[in-house]
Structure formats: C-alpha cells, structure tokens
Design a protein around this motif. Sequence first.
Motif, PDB file in Angstrom:
ATOM      1  N   GLN A  56      -1.447   2.424   3.895  1.00 55.28           N
ATOM      2  CA  GLN A  56      -1.480   0.960   3.873  1.00 55.28           C
ATOM      3  C   GLN A  56      -2.836   0.443   3.377  1.00 55.28           C
ATOM      4  OE1 GLN A  56       0.938  -1.288   4.379  1.00 55.28           O
ATOM      5  NE2 GLN A  56       2.365   0.420   4.586  1.00 55.28           N
ATOM      6  N   GLU A  57      -3.906   1.095   3.805  1.00 55.22           N
ATOM      7  CA  GLU A  57      -5.238   0.701   3.326  1.00 55.22           C
ATOM      8  C   GLU A  57      -5.353   0.896   1.818  1.00 55.22           C
ATOM      9  OE1 GLU A  57      -7.615   1.894   7.468  1.00 55.22           O
ATOM     10  OE2 GLU A  57      -7.958   3.023   5.617  1.00 55.22           O
ATOM     11  N   GLN A  58      -4.795   2.010   1.319  1.00 53.15           N
ATOM     12  CA  GLN A  58      -4.816   2.271  -0.118  1.00 53.15           C
ATOM     13  C   GLN A  58      -4.000   1.219  -0.868  1.00 53.15           C
ATOM     14  OE1 GLN A  58      -6.360   5.245  -1.843  1.00 53.15           O
ATOM     15  NE2 GLN A  58      -7.502   4.823   0.019  1.00 53.15           N
ATOM     16  N   ASN A  59      -2.853   0.853  -0.317  1.00 61.12           N
ATOM     17  CA  ASN A  59      -2.028  -0.177  -0.945  1.00 61.12           C
ATOM     18  C   ASN A  59      -2.784  -1.493  -1.075  1.00 61.12           C
ATOM     19  OD1 ASN A  59       0.115   1.575  -1.150  1.00 61.12           O
ATOM     20  ND2 ASN A  59       1.221   0.775   0.612  1.00 61.12           N
ATOM     21  N   LEU A  60      -3.542  -1.832  -0.046  1.00 59.32           N
ATOM     22  CA  LEU A  60      -4.306  -3.079  -0.079  1.00 59.32           C
ATOM     23  C   LEU A  60      -5.467  -2.998  -1.070  1.00 59.32           C
ATOM     24  CD1 LEU A  60      -4.386  -3.829   3.760  1.00 59.32           C
ATOM     25  CD2 LEU A  60      -3.219  -5.190   2.033  1.00 59.32           C
ATOM     26  N   LEU A  61      -6.200  -1.884  -1.039  1.00 54.55           N
ATOM     27  CA  LEU A  61      -7.352  -1.728  -1.929  1.00 54.55           C
ATOM     28  C   LEU A  61      -6.931  -1.667  -3.394  1.00 54.55           C
ATOM     29  CD1 LEU A  61      -9.415   0.886   0.118  1.00 54.55           C
ATOM     30  CD2 LEU A  61     -10.194  -1.404  -0.490  1.00 54.55           C
ATOM     31  N   PHE A  62      -5.791  -1.013  -3.653  1.00 58.51           N
ATOM     32  CA  PHE A  62      -5.310  -0.841  -5.024  1.00 58.51           C
ATOM     33  C   PHE A  62      -4.130  -1.773  -5.315  1.00 58.51           C
ATOM     34  CE2 PHE A  62      -7.126   3.280  -3.839  1.00 58.51           C
ATOM     35  CZ  PHE A  62      -7.977   3.526  -4.903  1.00 58.51           C
ATOM     36  N   MET A  63      -4.151  -2.953  -4.715  1.00 56.66           N
ATOM     37  CA  MET A  63      -2.960  -3.805  -4.797  1.00 56.66           C
ATOM     38  C   MET A  63      -2.596  -4.199  -6.219  1.00 56.66           C
ATOM     39  SD  MET A  63      -5.339  -6.089  -5.187  1.00 56.66           S
ATOM     40  CE  MET A  63      -5.759  -7.778  -5.567  1.00 56.66           C
ATOM     41  N   ASP A  64      -3.560  -4.050  -7.162  1.00 58.05           N
ATOM     42  CA  ASP A  64      -3.249  -4.370  -8.544  1.00 58.05           C
ATOM     43  C   ASP A  64      -2.904  -3.119  -9.356  1.00 58.05           C
ATOM     44  OD1 ASP A  64      -5.708  -3.324  -8.320  1.00 58.05           O
ATOM     45  OD2 ASP A  64      -6.757  -4.801  -9.554  1.00 58.05           O
ATOM     46  N   SER A  65      -2.671  -1.987  -8.650  1.00 59.04           N
ATOM     47  CA  SER A  65      -2.279  -0.755  -9.331  1.00 59.04           C
ATOM     48  C   SER A  65      -0.813  -0.468  -9.045  1.00 59.04           C
ATOM     49  CB  SER A  65      -3.144   0.413  -8.852  1.00 59.04           C
ATOM     50  OG  SER A  65      -2.763   0.793  -7.546  1.00 59.04           O
ATOM     51  N   SER A  66      -0.346   0.720  -9.437  1.00 62.07           N
ATOM     52  CA  SER A  66       1.067   1.064  -9.258  1.00 62.07           C
ATOM     53  C   SER A  66       1.315   1.863  -7.994  1.00 62.07           C
ATOM     54  CB  SER A  66       1.542   1.879 -10.466  1.00 62.07           C
ATOM     55  OG  SER A  66       0.751   3.047 -10.604  1.00 62.07           O
ATOM     56  N   ILE A  67       0.294   1.962  -7.129  1.00 61.83           N
ATOM     57  CA  ILE A  67       0.461   2.734  -5.905  1.00 61.83           C
ATOM     58  C   ILE A  67       1.448   2.019  -4.988  1.00 61.83           C
ATOM     59  CG2 ILE A  67      -0.679   3.556  -3.814  1.00 61.83           C
ATOM     60  CD1 ILE A  67      -3.138   4.050  -5.423  1.00 61.83           C
ATOM     61  N   ILE A  68       2.445   2.750  -4.521  1.00 56.60           N
ATOM     62  CA  ILE A  68       3.478   2.169  -3.672  1.00 56.60           C
ATOM     63  C   ILE A  68       3.602   3.016  -2.411  1.00 56.60           C
ATOM     64  CG2 ILE A  68       5.925   1.592  -3.482  1.00 56.60           C
ATOM     65  CD1 ILE A  68       5.982   1.159  -6.467  1.00 56.60           C
ATOM     66  N   GLY A  69       3.497   2.384  -1.281  1.00 55.54           N
ATOM     67  CA  GLY A  69       3.616   3.086  -0.010  1.00 55.54           C
ATOM     68  C   GLY A  69       5.046   3.100   0.469  1.00 55.54           C
ATOM     69  N   SER A  70       5.243   3.607   1.667  1.00 51.63           N
ATOM     70  CA  SER A  70       6.589   3.707   2.221  1.00 51.63           C
ATOM     71  C   SER A  70       7.188   2.339   2.482  1.00 51.63           C
ATOM     72  CB  SER A  70       6.546   4.514   3.521  1.00 51.63           C
ATOM     73  OG  SER A  70       5.711   3.874   4.462  1.00 51.63           O
ATOM     74  N   SER A  71       6.340   1.330   2.628  1.00 54.04           N
ATOM     75  CA  SER A  71       6.838  -0.010   2.902  1.00 54.04           C
ATOM     76  C   SER A  71       6.957  -0.839   1.625  1.00 54.04           C
ATOM     77  CB  SER A  71       5.898  -0.729   3.886  1.00 54.04           C
ATOM     78  OG  SER A  71       5.762   0.021   5.059  1.00 54.04           O
ATOM     79  N   GLY A  72       6.704  -0.208   0.478  1.00 49.67           N
ATOM     80  CA  GLY A  72       6.805  -0.938  -0.780  1.00 49.67           C
ATOM     81  C   GLY A  72       5.474  -1.524  -1.194  1.00 49.67           C
ATOM     82  N   PRO A  73       5.411  -2.146  -2.359  1.00 47.52           N
ATOM     83  CA  PRO A  73       4.165  -2.754  -2.850  1.00 47.52           C
ATOM     84  C   PRO A  73       3.683  -3.836  -1.900  1.00 47.52           C
ATOM     85  CG  PRO A  73       5.904  -2.755  -4.537  1.00 47.52           C
ATOM     86  CD  PRO A  73       6.544  -2.363  -3.259  1.00 47.52           C
ATOM     87  N   VAL A  74       2.364  -4.013  -1.836  1.00 49.53           N
ATOM     88  CA  VAL A  74       1.782  -5.013  -0.947  1.00 49.53           C
ATOM     89  C   VAL A  74       1.507  -6.290  -1.726  1.00 49.53           C
ATOM     90  CG1 VAL A  74      -0.206  -5.571   0.481  1.00 49.53           C
ATOM     91  CG2 VAL A  74       0.763  -3.280   0.554  1.00 49.53           C
ATOM     92  N   ASP A  75       1.986  -7.413  -1.212  1.00 48.10           N
ATOM     93  CA  ASP A  75       1.681  -8.723  -1.767  1.00 48.10           C
ATOM     94  C   ASP A  75       0.680  -9.380  -0.825  1.00 48.10           C
ATOM     95  OD1 ASP A  75       1.531 -11.256  -2.752  1.00 48.10           O
ATOM     96  OD2 ASP A  75       3.692 -11.540  -2.987  1.00 48.10           O
TER      97      ASP A  75
END
Length: 643
Positions: free
Chosen positions: A385-404
């Motif tokens: 989740q931290e990675q999703n937030l830090l890289f929110m403008d990249s293509s990294i997708i976590g188990s909960s989906g992209p972070v908005d």
Amino acid sequence: MAHLSGRRVNLQLLRQLGRKEFSSCFEEINGTICIGWCDDALRDALNLIVDMPYLQEINVIKMFVAEKGAIVPNIAPNVVFITKPNLDSIQLICEVILRTKENDRSSDHVKYHLMFVPRRCFLCEERLKEMGVFETVKDRIYECAIDFYPLDNDFFSMELPECFREYCLEDDTSSLFVAARGLNCLQNMFGTIPRVYGKGKAAELVFQYMARMRGETSTGNAAISEVTPVFDNLLLIDRSVDLLSLLPTQLTYEGLLDETVRIRSTAAKFPATIFKSEDRQTQQPLSETIEMKKIFLSSADPMYIETRDKDYRLVGPHLVKKLDTIKETYQKHKQKDTSMAELKLFTSNLPHLIAEKENVSKHTAIATLLKDKSQTMDFKEQIRQEQNLLFMDSSIIGSSGPVDLDKSNPFVETSIAKQEPITKVLRLICLQSVLNNGLKQKVLDFYKREIIQTYGYQYLTTLLNLEKAGLIGSPTARTMPSIKKTLKLIDMEFDFRSPNDIIFSVFDGYAPLSVRLGQFIRTPGWRSIEEILKVLPGPKIDERQEVPTALRKKLEDPTVASTFMNADNPQLTLVFFIGGVTFAEVSAFRCLSANDENGAEFVVGTTAVVNGNSFIEALMDDYSHAFDTTELTSYSQKSQRKR
C-alpha cells in the motif's frame, strides 16, 4: 567508546564534555549519593555519557526508580533526582519526597537535590512551590547542560522526542534554544562552520539563536574561535520541510529494527528466547512474563557496521556467507598437513573467531525475527500500500487495485473496520495527504468520522494536532509531483539487489527528500533547485558565518583551501534535523559519504531519532488518566473524615 573517534570528527569529545558537565553538578555534594530516575529514556541517554563505574567514582552507591507509590531508600545522606524539565516528572518527584517524609521520620536528615537535563525550567520550579517542596531543594537545584549524546562516530542526538510537538503545536521554542547552544558549543570544539544552509521556520529560529549567542559571547570565546574549521557546511533541516520521509516503513536492517523493537540510545530489547537453540527453547518452562535481553547496536560491533545500512532482505544471505567463511577457517586447520606455524597462528586467532561466530549468531537470530515479521500478510500488504501511494503515477497495482489519492483508500477503510493499531491507520492517511498536498474535504471528513466512531472521541485532538503539524489537511497547490521529478525522489525500475542509486534502497525506490537537499549542496548546488526550495515550506537560509580575520586569510590561501576539496579529504557537511530523523535517512547519508564520486562526507545530528509510529505518537494527547477517579475517591474519603 573508542568507536566514537574513528572518523574525521572525533565525537568522543562530546562524551567528554558531557561528563565534565555532569560531574560539575556533583562537586558540591558531600557524602554518598542515591540517584532517583523518573524517565527511563533519560537514564538510557545519560548512560552514553556516564556509565555505572563512573558514577561509583563520584560516590553514587544506589539508583532507584521514582515511580508512583515509591519511597526514597534511606541508605545515603544525599538523594539526587535527575529529570527533564517536565511537569509530570516534577509532580512525581514531589509526591515521592512528600511520601518519604510522611512515612519515614528517619529520613529527615536526607538532603534532596534536583538536576534538570538539559535546562532549568521556571514552570517546574513553580510546581515545586505549589507542592510545598521548593524549600526542601531550593539551594540544591542544578542545570546539567548536556546538549548532545553521541550515538555513533557519525551521528549524535539531543534525545528530545518532544521537540517537534513543542515548537510546532505549543509554540515552545526552548528546545530550539538548546539546539542552538549545542551547535555553538560544537563550533567551539571543531571551528566556526563557514557556510550555513537551512530550510524551514525552525531552522531559521535556530540559526538566529546561534547568531545571537555568538554575538553575546564573541569576546570571551575569541581564542577558541581560532580553531581551523573541520566542517565545511552546516545544513539545518526543519522536519516540517520533509514530513514524507517519516511515513513509509524503513527497509534497512537498522530502520526495520527500530520499527519492530524500537532502538533507544543505541540499545534494543529482544525476547531472550530468540538467542537460544531450539532444544533449549523447548525445554524452557512456560511463563507469563517474557524475559528480555538488551543488545547494544553501534559501530563498536563490526558485524553491525556491515549490515545496518543494507536492505533487510540482503542481511540474511550476508550472514550466511560470513558464517560459511568462519566454518571454512575451522575446517582448514583440521587438515593433517597443517604446519605448526599455521596451527600457532590459528590458535592465536581462535578467541577472535569464537567472538565473531557468536556475533554472527546473534545477528542471525535478530535477522530471523525480522524475516518472520516481513513474511506476515499484514506486513506485505502494508508495504504494498505504501508503494502504491508513493508510485501512484506509475503502473504499480496492489491487491486492492490502483490508488486514487483523491478518494478514500479501501485498505485504510478495512484497517479501521478491523481496529488495527491507530498509528498504522494514521500513518497511511498522513502519507496519502502529504503526497497529494492535502485531502479533499469529503475524504478528510470521512476519515475523521470513521476514526472517531471506531477508536473514540479522545482521538479528535490527535486529528487536530496532525492538521496543525501539516500531516493532514485540505488541498493546497499540488507541488509534490514536480518535487519528486526535479529532485529524482522516485526510481520506477528499482531493484533492491542491484540499485542504480544506493539511497533508493532505504525505502524501496524512494530517496528521502531531506537527503537530496544535503546531496545538492555539493553538486550541482542549491541554485539549481531554487524553484523547488520556494515551494517547500518555510524560509531558506544561505549564509556565510564570520570567521576571525587571521583564520579567513589562512582559508583563502589556495594551498590550504585545496586540502578541503581533494579526493582524500572530501567536503564535510553537518546535517542537523530539527524535529527528528529516521535511521533510514541516516543510512542514506552514510551511503553518500561512502560514494567517492560525490566528493562529500556527512555527519548527522538531530533532536531525536524517530520513526513513523513514534512521531505520530508524540503528537497524540495522553488521556490515560482522563477518567482516573483515584483522586476524587481520596478527596471524598478526606471530606467524610472531616465531617
């Protein structure tokens, strides 16, 4: 403590200065002494300056904890209470003294002393008067001005975790005054630092206090200021300038240890069972209390030097290789063709090999503890989740989906519903807010409502404190994307096994903003990031400090100046964090110092060592005694007796 003098800056001098200050407070005390502590953190910090053998030299025969319900041991004619300038601690000391006088008449001959570290406090003395204890200690109140505690040969701290809260929430700048006093004292030892950079309101205040103090004492310290400067630059960083680097989980060995067990004054406590063999663990009887073992972690430990700044995933393989090397050394000398000379050399090195093997085994047990933590689903999802937030403008997708970032985070909602630790929840909310330069009002109100309804109304003030500190709030100009791009804070293709830039490894692809500010001083210079400095909060400092004329001429001599710039003697910068620093940031500065291409070396100072959890906890209000009816019951019983 020989390890403190192993670098260009001899931080052993800070310890010697602290000892001198501490012992001066005991010079006028005649007879044996009993010391009372009411703050474990202060005791651990002072242990870096004065250990038990030294205390015994100045007639200390016993130490006790001044806790609720305690009575002073009647074994010495002098009792010295050592405390920070804290009203709660003073209240406790007053209660202990009054209870001792009431219950032990033989203690009337005892002289009570009060030592404030690092400064006296008018409000604390007023509390002494309110409690009727001031007359007991009024002629025996001391100020022990120990400003800095050396944690390592490139790192020192004031050990004041309350500093950020005081100046940011309570408008109390007394700790900033102490920081300025300490930095000026450091300049007296290591020379006036020619160039001062800084960013943030607190940094500006500290620099102003430093200039004022130097102006007031310039005549008295004229001879001392002739010392040739050891440092080339001083960088003052207000923690408010870079709140982002506090919030992700630290992924260095040392940083993750701090996140897991909390390293306090170079020591951490671990369950003793992890250092025992499996057979001994199974034989050990079950007990309700877990035995803890205190381990000291500093550059005095050679294995810790090798592992502390590594990614935690690389520590295990490194220790395995080290253990294999030791085993090979043992096996080599079991061969029949070993000569007597080789055998003699092996025997002489045997104590060192045994100690090294035990040390590797110790760190293997600690690394296993971290491995067990890192393999849990909670930890993996937290990092994701931290990675999703830090890289929110990249293509990294976590188990909960992209972070908005403009919407509430489903993972945060789930964590609140599961009543996960409040610090974990607040840390993610703050990370989202800082990265997005604030939260939409609808999202912010939703988070507040969910927290208050789930965890209780006592956290309303915590949310208000986080807002005032700038960790959460309504949307402002979205500057974070440009900051990340200009300062190269994100590496989309980061691989912890072979990072392109070593400082990305401390947060798995994120380079701390504060470290980039320090790096840019040397090359390409702060002028290249002028626009970014304007959008970061607080004023900028870029000043030259006045040095004595004779010394200035010496430094302007090309033959002398060249010694500061050659490859063998890189530019040395003191980076001082006001409000706290993480071990991950310290590791990043160490990596820069070790890289010869940078032509720069760093020493880090701070008001306190913090991590995301401890930083947020310091901003929480304590309501543990809000509904304590003990005093009301006591008052009711006294009223009934009077009737």
